[in-house]
Every structure is written in structure tokens, then in C-alpha cells.
Design a protein around this motif. Structure first.
Motif, PDB file in Angstrom:
ATOM      1  N   THR A  31      83.691  42.536  37.231  1.00  0.00           N
ATOM      2  CA  THR A  31      84.033  41.471  36.294  1.00  0.00           C
ATOM      3  C   THR A  31      84.235  40.119  36.962  1.00  0.00           C
ATOM      4  N   GLN A  32      84.335  40.089  38.286  1.00  0.00           N
ATOM      5  CA  GLN A  32      84.438  38.826  38.994  1.00  0.00           C
ATOM      6  C   GLN A  32      83.059  38.270  39.332  1.00  0.00           C
ATOM      7  N   VAL A  33      82.112  39.156  39.578  1.00  0.00           N
ATOM      8  CA  VAL A  33      80.754  38.727  39.932  1.00  0.00           C
ATOM      9  C   VAL A  33      79.908  38.503  38.678  1.00  0.00           C
ATOM     10  N   ILE A  34      80.004  39.408  37.721  1.00  0.00           N
ATOM     11  CA  ILE A  34      79.330  39.400  36.417  1.00  0.00           C
ATOM     12  C   ILE A  34      77.840  39.693  36.513  1.00  0.00           C
ATOM     13  N   THR A  35      77.109  38.988  37.389  1.00  0.00           N
ATOM     14  CA  THR A  35      75.656  39.104  37.383  1.00  0.00           C
ATOM     15  C   THR A  35      75.088  39.063  38.793  1.00  0.00           C
ATOM     16  N   ARG A  36      73.959  39.758  38.954  1.00  0.00           N
ATOM     17  CA  ARG A  36      73.206  39.744  40.207  1.00  0.00           C
ATOM     18  C   ARG A  36      71.755  39.371  39.919  1.00  0.00           C
ATOM     19  N   SER A  37      71.166  38.593  40.809  1.00  0.00           N
ATOM     20  CA  SER A  37      69.766  38.210  40.643  1.00  0.00           C
ATOM     21  C   SER A  37      68.840  39.344  41.071  1.00  0.00           C
ATOM     22  N   LEU A  38      67.807  39.573  40.273  1.00  0.00           N
ATOM     23  CA  LEU A  38      66.775  40.544  40.616  1.00  0.00           C
ATOM     24  C   LEU A  38      65.514  39.803  41.043  1.00  0.00           C
ATOM     25  N   PRO A  39      64.682  40.426  41.872  1.00  0.00           N
ATOM     26  CA  PRO A  39      63.397  39.813  42.212  1.00  0.00           C
ATOM     27  C   PRO A  39      62.542  39.670  40.952  1.00  0.00           C
ATOM     28  N   THR A  40      61.776  38.589  40.895  1.00  0.00           N
ATOM     29  CA  THR A  40      60.838  38.390  39.787  1.00  0.00           C
ATOM     30  C   THR A  40      59.415  38.448  40.330  1.00  0.00           C
ATOM     31  N   PHE A  41      58.495  38.795  39.461  1.00  0.00           N
ATOM     32  CA  PHE A  41      57.089  38.879  39.855  1.00  0.00           C
ATOM     33  C   PHE A  41      56.439  37.523  39.558  1.00  0.00           C
ATOM     34  N   ASP A  42      56.444  36.672  40.571  1.00  0.00           N
ATOM     35  CA  ASP A  42      56.089  35.274  40.354  1.00  0.00           C
ATOM     36  C   ASP A  42      54.616  35.057  40.035  1.00  0.00           C
ATOM     37  N   ASP A  43      53.756  36.030  40.326  1.00  0.00           N
ATOM     38  CA  ASP A  43      52.332  35.882  40.006  1.00  0.00           C
ATOM     39  C   ASP A  43      52.044  36.185  38.539  1.00  0.00           C
ATOM     40  N   TYR A  44      52.992  36.779  37.854  1.00  0.00           N
ATOM     41  CA  TYR A  44      52.755  37.185  36.465  1.00  0.00           C
ATOM     42  C   TYR A  44      53.106  36.071  35.480  1.00  0.00           C
ATOM     43  N   TYR A  45      52.454  36.125  34.332  1.00  0.00           N
ATOM     44  CA  TYR A  45      52.677  35.165  33.254  1.00  0.00           C
ATOM     45  C   TYR A  45      53.411  35.857  32.099  1.00  0.00           C
ATOM     46  N   TRP A  46      54.248  35.077  31.429  1.00  0.00           N
ATOM     47  CA  TRP A  46      55.030  35.583  30.301  1.00  0.00           C
ATOM     48  C   TRP A  46      54.719  34.720  29.079  1.00  0.00           C
ATOM     49  N   ILE A  47      54.178  35.330  28.051  1.00  0.00           N
ATOM     50  CA  ILE A  47      53.912  34.607  26.809  1.00  0.00           C
ATOM     51  C   ILE A  47      55.135  34.726  25.903  1.00  0.00           C
ATOM     52  N   MET A  48      55.551  33.607  25.326  1.00  0.00           N
ATOM     53  CA  MET A  48      56.632  33.600  24.343  1.00  0.00           C
ATOM     54  C   MET A  48      56.041  33.153  23.006  1.00  0.00           C
ATOM     55  N   ALA A  49      56.087  34.036  22.020  1.00  0.00           N
ATOM     56  CA  ALA A  49      55.510  33.741  20.709  1.00  0.00           C
ATOM     57  C   ALA A  49      56.608  33.776  19.641  1.00  0.00           C
ATOM     58  N   TYR A  50      56.995  32.596  19.186  1.00  0.00           N
ATOM     59  CA  TYR A  50      58.000  32.463  18.127  1.00  0.00           C
ATOM     60  C   TYR A  50      57.269  32.259  16.806  1.00  0.00           C
ATOM     61  N   PRO A  51      57.428  33.176  15.828  1.00  0.00           N
ATOM     62  CA  PRO A  51      56.614  33.096  14.616  1.00  0.00           C
ATOM     63  C   PRO A  51      57.018  32.012  13.635  1.00  0.00           C
ATOM     64  N   GLY A  52      58.203  31.414  13.852  1.00  0.00           N
ATOM     65  CA  GLY A  52      58.622  30.349  12.947  1.00  0.00           C
ATOM     66  C   GLY A  52      59.505  30.834  11.813  1.00  0.00           C
ATOM     67  N   ILE A  53      60.072  32.029  11.975  1.00  0.00           N
ATOM     68  CA  ILE A  53      61.041  32.539  11.009  1.00  0.00           C
ATOM     69  C   ILE A  53      62.334  32.840  11.759  1.00  0.00           C
ATOM     70  N   GLU A  54      63.452  32.832  11.050  1.00  0.00           N
ATOM     71  CA  GLU A  54      64.742  33.075  11.691  1.00  0.00           C
ATOM     72  C   GLU A  54      65.128  34.545  11.600  1.00  0.00           C
ATOM     73  N   MET A  55      65.843  35.002  12.623  1.00  0.00           N
ATOM     74  CA  MET A  55      66.374  36.361  12.634  1.00  0.00           C
ATOM     75  C   MET A  55      67.860  36.276  12.949  1.00  0.00           C
ATOM     76  N   SER A  56      68.686  36.743  12.053  1.00  0.00           N
ATOM     77  CA  SER A  56      70.131  36.749  12.281  1.00  0.00           C
ATOM     78  C   SER A  56      70.489  37.760  13.354  1.00  0.00           C
ATOM     79  N   THR A  57      71.224  37.310  14.386  1.00  0.00           N
ATOM     80  CA  THR A  57      71.674  38.233  15.426  1.00  0.00           C
ATOM     81  C   THR A  57      72.558  39.328  14.830  1.00  0.00           C
ATOM     82  N   LYS A  58      73.391  38.941  13.850  1.00  0.00           N
ATOM     83  CA  LYS A  58      74.268  39.926  13.207  1.00  0.00           C
ATOM     84  C   LYS A  58      73.436  40.973  12.463  1.00  0.00           C
TER      85      LYS A  58
END
Length: 316
Positions: free
Chosen positions: A165-192
Motif C-alpha cells: 500500500t506504500q508502493v501501490i504500483t510497479r512498472s511493467l515492460p512494454t512492447f514498444d514496437d507494437y501499435y495500439w488502436i483506440m476506437a471510441y464509438p461516440g457513445i457513453e458507457m456508465s462505469t456504474k
């Protein structure tokens, strides 16, 4: 003195790590996908918050109902607790992130606001202090404490939430050669709504499967084995119960995986879809498909991204 801080979008859960894994992303090119908070000395003797940006009209009309204002109140309280003086400031939130998108929209505002305030006061708080504050604000919004968006948004890269609980998070290696597509459809989604769709209990087999896929994914990250890592981007916790809430998701994911995607899933609680591609050619092909088939309103967008390793940062 005027300070501007940008905080990037993030993929909560990354499918395989419900509430314990997240990754910051940034579009290829000069475009910023995230929020900006600007801070300067108040013109009057009271603090103010004003709103701008493409998605500002989706925020509460009263600035004092805005999460950035709540960040200011929390930060001022912490200043007073540490026997430091509070100054009136003028804040501007440039809301460049759609609300309820699954891209860590609230996290972007929280992180940008708290980092900007810390910079303005010449860094009275360290990264751990700020991260604790960010967690408090996210819990206020969602009703539960989780860092899978604020941690990567703040620190950059892929972050694994740990039991310390003092550290909370650790960094992981990422695959820097890879691409990530983010597709937001334009509608809302309630987290609840998305959380309410989840079962109250899971089977023993689901528990074993979740632990095994997450452990295998982390192991593959450290061994720089992208094929095994992305083969284990499987969501047994949320996606089976949320996929029916997202129009076109099931058939879209089937197409993506059949046409070159290394992995695909729901970003956060949705409706944004993330897609992992091993090269830009595949990313461009699948990006075109998503633009034509997954977007459902004029506010939707598709970005080809890389892992954002910087996190929150000063911008001009």
C-alpha cells in the motif's frame, strides 16, 4: 506564472488484469489524446475554474461540481495539513477526452489537476503523495478505490497495481514496437452500469483462469515475448458480462482477431475498444475497418497509438 499540464488517455484492465493493470497511450504523431489543466495566480482573491475543449459541454454546469474543483479542495486541505499556505488560483480544464469513454477520462482530469497544482506550488508533495490523492479522487467518482487508470496516466507506461500500500504500483515492460488502436464509438458507457453488470461471485475455475493468464502475461512481458503476452490478453472477469452492453462489439472483435490483430478487448468499462497490432500496416488496415464499422456518432474517433512512456507532463 502560468503552468499547463497534459495527462494522457489510458487502457484500464488491458483485459487480462481487472482493476490491477493499466497502460497509458498516445497517438502516433503530434495529436494529444487526454486532458490539459492550466493554472495561474487568481485575478481576484478567490479561486476559479473555467472549462473549454471539445467535450466541456458534457461536464456539470456548475464548476464546483467538477472533479477538478474537488482536486483543488483536496490539494488545499493537504497543504494546510502540512502547514503550508494556500493561495487563490485560476484553473482552466481543457476537456479533450470524452466522458464515459473507457479511456480514463476522469483520471486524465484528476491527474492533470493535481500535477498542475503541485508544479504551481513548487512540488510540496512527492509522487507517492500525489498518487494517494489521485486514488482518493477516483474512489470518489467510481465508488471504489482503484488505480488502474490514474497510475499509468500519471507515471506513464504499463502499470501493475501491487499489494504494497506504500508502493501501490510497479512498472511493467512494454512492447514498444507494437501499435495500439483506440476506437471510441461516440457513445457513453456508465462505469456504474458496467460494474453492475458483473456477477457478485465467480467460480473457482474463473479464479484459476484469471490468475494464470495474468501471471503468464506478466512473465511474458519480462521475457520480451509479445506473442505469448498478447495470447493471454483474455478477460474472464468483465468482458463476458459487458460485451452485450456494447453495440457491435462481439462481431467487431471477431473480425479484428481474424484479420491480424494480436489482441483486442474493452478498454476500461467501455465502450472504447483497444486493438494490439504487431506492425503499422495491420494497424492502418484495422483502423480503417473500425472507422467504417464501429463508430456510431460524429464524436467517435479512431487513433493509432503507442504506449505513452511519459505520463503527465508540462506542455506549452
Amino acid at each position: 506564472m502560468t503552468i499547463k499540464v497534459f495527462a494522457p488517455a489510458s487502457i484500464g484492465n488491458v483485459s487480462v488484469g481487472f482493476d490491477v493493470l493499466g497502460m497509458a497511450v498516445t497517438p502516433v504523431g503530434d495529436q494529444l489524446l487526454g486532458d490539459i489543466v492550466e493554472i495561474s495566480a487568481a485575478v481576484t482573491d478567490v479561486s476559479t475554474l473555467s472549462l473549454s475543449g471539445e467535450f466541456a459541454n458534457k461536464l456539470p454546469g456548475d464548476p464546483k461540481d467538477n472533479i477538478v474543483w474537488h482536486c483543488l479542495e483536496l490539494f488545499n486541505k493537504e497543504l494546510i495539513n502540512s502547514t503550508k499556505s494556500v493561495q487563490p488560483v485560476d484553473l482552466v480544464l481543457e476537456k479533450k477526452m470524452p466522458v464515459g469513454s473507457g479511456l480514463g477520462s476522469s483520471a486524465c482530469s484528476v491527474v492533470a489537476a493535481l500535477v498542475a497544482l503541485n508544479e504551481y506550488y513548487q512540488k510540496p508533495f512527492n509522487d507517492s503523495d500525489l498518487l494517494f490523492m489521485m486514488g482518493k479522487m477516483e474512489a470518489q467518482i467510481s465508488g471504489s478505490l482503484h488505480y488502474d487508470n490514474v497510475a499509468p496516466c500519471f507515471l506513464g507506461g504499463m502499470q501493475l497495481m501491487v499489494t504494497d500500500t506504500q508502493v501501490i504500483t510497479r512498472s511493467l515492460p512494454t512492447f514498444d514496437d507494437y501499435y495500439w488502436i483506440m476506437a471510441y464509438p461516440g457513445i457513453e458507457m456508465s462505469t456504474k452500469e458496467a460494474r453492475d453488470a458483473l456477477p457478485k461471485q465467480y467460480s473457482r475455475q474463473d479464479l484459476i483462469s484469471y490468475g494464470q493468464t495474468l501471471a503468464t502475461f506478466i512473465d511474458a512481458c519480462y521475457r520480451n515475448d509479445p506473442k505469448q503476452a498478447f495470447a493471454n490478453v483474455v478477460d474472464v472477469v468483465a468482458e463476458p458480462y459487458r460485451q452485450s452492453l456494447l453495440p457491435k462489439f462481439i462481431e467487431t472483435k471477431q473480425y479484428l482477431l481474424a484479420n491480424g490483430a494480436s489482441a483486442a478487448g474493452i478498454s476500461g468499462s467501455g465502450p472504447t475498444v483497444f486493438v494490439v497490432c504487431e506492425n503499422k500496416e495491420i494497424a492502418e488496415q484495422l483502423s480503417n475497418y473500425l472507422t467504417e464499422n464501429y463508430l456510431q456518432s460524429p464524436t467517435g474517433f479512431v487513433h493509432i497509438c503507442k504506449a505513452d512512456t511519459q505520463g503527465a507532463r508540462l506542455v506549452s
